[in-house]
Design an enzyme around this catalytic site. Sequence first.
Site: not given
Ligand code: LLP
Length: 415
Positions: A316, A342
């Site tokens: 990102y 790499c």
């Molecule tokens: N509930 C659902 C259905 C979700 O898909 C997600 C995150 C959450 C809860 C939790 O969201 P949070 O509170 O952590 O924002 N890899 C990305 C973030 C992907 C989030 C996916 N879904 C990053 O590193 O920013």
Amino acid sequence: MHYFNYNNNEMYCEDVPISKLVKKFGTPLYVYSGKTLLRHYKAFDESFKPHKHIICYSVKANSNIAILNLFAKEGSGFDIVSGGELYRAIKAGGDPQKIVFSGVGKTDEEIEMALSKDILMFNVESESELYAINSVADRLNKKAPISLRINPDVNPLTHPYISTGLKKNKFGIPYESALETYLKAKKLKNIEIVGIDCHIGSQITQLSPFLEAIDKIKALMKELERNGIEVKYIDLGGGLGISYKDEDPPHPNEYGEAVLKRFEKIDKTLIFEPGRVIVGNAGIHVTRVLYTKENTEKKFVIVDSAMNDLARPALYGSYHSILPMNKKDGENDVYDVVGPVCESTDFFAKDRSLPKLERDDYLCIFSAGAYGFSMSSNYNSRRKSAEVLVMGDKYYLIRERDTFEDLIAKEKIPQ
Ligand code: LLP
């Protein structure tokens, strides 16, 4: 607020110097502060105290079973998106009656697993999934508790890769066809409608998208009531952001207050699925400087961690603050901090002002507790990091570093 601080020019996690952990466990290393994890969990939970609610910590943010266990002991439920996360949540002592199952692609096997564990509810993301759940439940002679995940078409004002509540995203059931889908669900013999769900995205730093989504969900709730459908649960998903650099997201109290105001006198149990806001700033990633090098344009610091260990910058372009483990005097230099993989996306920082670095210096990469280890891989046949949990002056190895044998353990050369 977290418990990673300099003490006599040395970085500590709570009462433990990071240098001690690095000496004992090596690098790359994830270090989590138990005190920070609990503080964040409790702050979030307290924010909703005046209303019936369940916190379902989102396992994907950080799925180490020691951390899940910490939250389970505080009464947390879990938001899961796979059979693997269900397995982890239960192994960690999670109560199935506080587990919600989200995700657009649940397999029959996963549905069966969740039904046999009697989870709280399935957050259903399409009509065809609804029929699949109904038929698995029929086969098992069960009634599946469900909510529909509604896509409210709200712009979460975040990175496009992590926004989920827009029409163009693959998530949820379109707002316009929600009622129709609920009416179809009502007719299914092995389905019990218990909730409404929505999750609009992640790293959201303003209240307005959440409130806009809530207004739509409330309108739907009333429409359902007019059609004889009463739900018990309103699941508002996760998504509350944290500060990586200079973002100023609402404090959970502020979020709680604004949300609860909209649910005054509404006798429903609210469900939240926070991930990042609980674990993000409760973890750091520690890495060792292998080499420095420069060309006519740039100075590079090459460290022993890579995009396979912490993928966020590569995926990102996200910013993570970096501080040396031992504070250094003197002038700064401007570096690209890069890993050994790499690929040109294998970086942790670009043009970052840091103290002059040399071989065997250690760097602490901050805000690595969420989507850090949980998104790590073995790319370039690199062994996944070890993880350590600190509690006051104690520390626990909660995941061993991969061994070389681990890398090939499941592989076979045909005879
Ligand atoms: N509930 C659902 C259905 C979700 O898909 C997600 C995150 C959450 C809860 C939790 O969201 P949070 O509170 O952590 O924002 N890899 C990305 C973030 C992907 C989030 C996916 N879904 C990053 O590193 O920013």
